[in-house]
Structure formats: C-alpha cells, structure tokens
Motif scaffolding. Structure first.
Motif, PDB file in Angstrom:
ATOM      1  N   VAL A  13       0.556  -1.257  -0.509  1.00  8.13           N
ATOM      2  CA  VAL A  13      -0.321   0.039  -0.061  1.00  8.13           C
ATOM      3  C   VAL A  13       0.377   1.107  -0.051  1.00  8.13           C
ATOM      4  N   GLY A  14       0.865   2.283  -0.208  1.00  5.68           N
ATOM      5  CA  GLY A  14       1.279   3.914  -0.777  1.00  5.68           C
ATOM      6  C   GLY A  14       1.418   3.899   0.396  1.00  5.68           C
ATOM      7  N   GLY A  15       3.211   4.511   1.110  1.00  2.00           N
ATOM      8  CA  GLY A  15       3.671   5.122   2.066  1.00  2.00           C
ATOM      9  C   GLY A  15       3.814   3.583   3.070  1.00  2.00           C
ATOM     10  N   GLN A  16       4.224   2.571   2.133  1.00  6.22           N
ATOM     11  CA  GLN A  16       4.918   1.784   2.786  1.00  6.22           C
ATOM     12  C   GLN A  16       6.233   1.316   2.956  1.00  6.22           C
ATOM     13  N   GLY A  17       6.432   1.780   1.888  1.00  2.00           N
ATOM     14  CA  GLY A  17       8.060   1.540   1.431  1.00  2.00           C
ATOM     15  C   GLY A  17       8.266   0.721   0.518  1.00  2.00           C
ATOM     16  N   THR A  18       7.277   0.026  -0.035  1.00  2.00           N
ATOM     17  CA  THR A  18       7.449  -1.227  -1.243  1.00  2.00           C
ATOM     18  C   THR A  18       8.573  -0.807  -2.471  1.00  2.00           C
ATOM     19  N   LEU A  19       8.477   0.088  -3.182  1.00  2.00           N
ATOM     20  CA  LEU A  19       9.179   0.744  -3.877  1.00  2.00           C
ATOM     21  C   LEU A  19      10.717   0.759  -3.430  1.00  2.00           C
ATOM     22  N   LEU A  20      10.941   1.312  -2.186  1.00  2.00           N
ATOM     23  CA  LEU A  20      12.373   0.817  -1.131  1.00  2.00           C
ATOM     24  C   LEU A  20      13.007  -0.083  -0.946  1.00  2.00           C
ATOM     25  N   ALA A  21      11.937  -0.842  -1.356  1.00  2.00           N
ATOM     26  CA  ALA A  21      12.217  -2.393  -0.296  1.00  2.00           C
ATOM     27  C   ALA A  21      12.800  -2.887  -2.018  1.00  2.00           C
ATOM     28  N   SER A  22      12.372  -2.863  -3.003  1.00  2.00           N
ATOM     29  CA  SER A  22      12.802  -3.289  -3.625  1.00  2.00           C
ATOM     30  C   SER A  22      14.097  -2.599  -5.056  1.00  2.00           C
ATOM     31  N   GLU A  23      13.597  -1.924  -4.418  1.00  2.00           N
ATOM     32  CA  GLU A  23      15.076  -1.625  -5.073  1.00  2.00           C
ATOM     33  C   GLU A  23      16.452  -1.449  -4.364  1.00  2.00           C
ATOM     34  N   VAL A  24      16.194  -1.992  -3.255  1.00  2.00           N
ATOM     35  CA  VAL A  24      17.404  -2.569  -1.819  1.00  2.00           C
ATOM     36  C   VAL A  24      17.299  -3.953  -2.512  1.00  2.00           C
ATOM     37  N   LEU A  25      16.176  -4.141  -2.915  1.00  2.00           N
ATOM     38  CA  LEU A  25      16.828  -5.895  -3.129  1.00  2.00           C
ATOM     39  C   LEU A  25      17.064  -5.415  -4.842  1.00  2.00           C
ATOM     40  N   CYS A  26      17.007  -4.992  -5.908  1.00  2.00           N
ATOM     41  CA  CYS A  26      17.890  -5.261  -7.145  1.00  2.00           C
ATOM     42  C   CYS A  26      19.060  -4.845  -6.639  1.00  2.00           C
ATOM     43  N   ASP A  27      20.018  -3.719  -5.812  1.00  2.00           N
ATOM     44  CA  ASP A  27      20.857  -3.430  -5.756  1.00  2.00           C
ATOM     45  C   ASP A  27      21.602  -4.393  -5.219  1.00  2.00           C
ATOM     46  N   ALA A  28      21.172  -5.495  -4.451  1.00  2.00           N
ATOM     47  CA  ALA A  28      21.333  -7.045  -3.438  1.00  2.00           C
ATOM     48  C   ALA A  28      21.708  -7.834  -4.926  1.00  2.00           C
ATOM     49  N   PHE A  29      21.413  -7.885  -5.876  1.00  2.00           N
ATOM     50  CA  PHE A  29      21.033  -8.623  -7.167  1.00  2.00           C
ATOM     51  C   PHE A  29      22.355  -8.246  -7.767  1.00  2.00           C
ATOM     52  N   LEU A  30      22.284  -7.151  -7.678  1.00  2.00           N
ATOM     53  CA  LEU A  30      23.200  -6.331  -8.876  1.00  2.00           C
ATOM     54  C   LEU A  30      24.544  -6.641  -8.504  1.00  2.00           C
ATOM     55  N   LEU A  31      24.823  -6.521  -7.000  1.00  2.00           N
ATOM     56  CA  LEU A  31      26.190  -6.600  -5.845  1.00  2.00           C
ATOM     57  C   LEU A  31      26.437  -8.079  -6.221  1.00  2.00           C
ATOM     58  N   SER A  32      25.629  -8.770  -6.411  1.00  2.00           N
ATOM     59  CA  SER A  32      26.273 -10.301  -6.768  1.00  2.00           C
ATOM     60  C   SER A  32      26.080 -10.727  -7.356  1.00  2.00           C
TER      61      SER A  32
END
Length: 213
Positions: A13-32
């Motif tokens: 839901v808007g305001g829960q930080g869903t998009l930030l969570a997905s960005e952290v996940l993407c960065d973690a995959f790229l770093l790996s």
C-alpha cells in the motif's frame, strides 16, 4: 556453475516503502553478479492505493514483467494486497506476508468490510505461506518506517543471496543516518523465519560467492 533465475512480485500500500524495498533487493542482486530488471505500478500510492513491483533476476533478463501464475515468490506488505495479487504466484511458489491490516477508505467509512478469512484464503493458494508480524518488530525497534526492511529480511531466506549483499545494498541506497536501524531491521526480519525449513523456490543453480560486479 549455473546462475539461478527467479521472479519476485512485491505488493503493498502506498506509504509502506514497497518501492524502496524493491530497490534494495535490486541493488543486492546487482552487487552479487545477477542481471535484474524491475517494473513498478504506483497506482494511487499517494492515497494509500496499491503499489506493486515486478522483479526478475537471472544470468540475463530481457523483460521486467511477470506473467500471472509465474512468480516464484510473492512478498506482500499487507494481507489483502497479498490476496489481491495471489494469482501471480506459480504453483509451489512461496508467499511472505506481513500480518498488518490497512483499511482502505471504503472500509474506514463503513461502506465495506475488511475480509475476515484472508489467511485461510491465502493458505488455499499455497502451502508455503509465511505470515510475519513485521509491524510489531519495527515498533519494538521504535522505527515504524522499517517495516519494509523487516519484511525483506524475512523474505531473504527464499532468495539466493548472502546477507552481506543486502547490507551492502542498504549502505549504498539509504542515507547514512538510517543505515544502522535498517540493518538491524533486516536481521530481525531474518530471525522471524529462521529455522522454519525455508528453501529457495527459484529455478537454476547456486551462484558463486565470488560472482560480483
């Protein structure tokens, strides 16, 4: 050694930080050392509407979109949002759901009722349902905004990444002043599902620990 691939669908839901969570996940995959693509649907995010992210990873990813019935992992930040997008999960896929209930305007005004059988209906979708109280963990840390990272920590058991990749991603993505609390939130989230027999629902082999970009 083959590199695993998989599809992760995030819903909140808007305001829960869903998009930030997905960005952290993407960065973690790229770093790996993975290729990764994602696509976001913001909807009425500013008004508490649904927010979703399609995230696909592998040795090479050409399209960011996940077809219904193909997601290996569904990470839901709210119970009804999990139910709303459960049809994206493939048979045998895993679901990590925040037990939090956020009433939409129609429920808050009394026009509709919040469903009382959400958990039972989710169990009918998959026997790999994991309900976690990410809000309670975040509140115990006195940082309600960390709910999203608590949930990422819980869901990390289903993804082929080392813990260090997530922490490095947070140091890269987040302002310095909030890195520490989010790292602690991630670790607390991992503890929620530690020892519950979780395993990877993704396809392919195991990535080399030295696979970096």
């Amino acid at each position: 050694m083959s590199v695993p691939k998989g599809d992760v669908f995030l819903a909140g839901v808007g305001g829960q930080g869903t998009l930030l969570a997905s960005e952290v996940l993407c960065d973690a995959f790229l770093l790996s050392g993975f290729d990764v693509k994602k696509s976001e649907v913001h909807g009425m995010a500013q008004r508490g509407g649904s927010v979703t992210t399609h995230l696909r990873f592998g040795p090479k990813v050409f399209s960011p979109l996940i077809e219904p019935g193909k997601a290996d992992l569904l990470i839901a930040f709210e119970k009804v949002e999990a139910l709303r997008f459960a049809h994206f999960l493939r048979p045998g896929g895993a679901m990590v759901v925040n037990a939090q209930e956020i009433f939409p305007p129609s429920v808050a005004t009394g026009q509709e009722r919040y469903p009382q059988d959400v958990t039972e209906r989710l169990r009918a979708v998959t026997d790999r349902l994991h309900m976690v109280d990410a809000l309670a963990v975040a509140l115990s840390m006195r940082e309600v905004r960390a709910v999203n990272i608590v949930l990422v920590g819980a869901a990390s058991h289903f993804l082929p990444l080392p813990e260090a990749a997530y922490e490095e991603a947070m140091m890269t993505r987040l302002p310095e002043g909030i890195v520490d609390v989010n790292v602690r939130a991630f670790r607390a989230g991992r503890e929620l599902l530690r020892g519950q027999g979780t395993h990877l629902p993704i396809r392919g082999g195991t990535p080399s620990p030295s696979s970096r970009v």
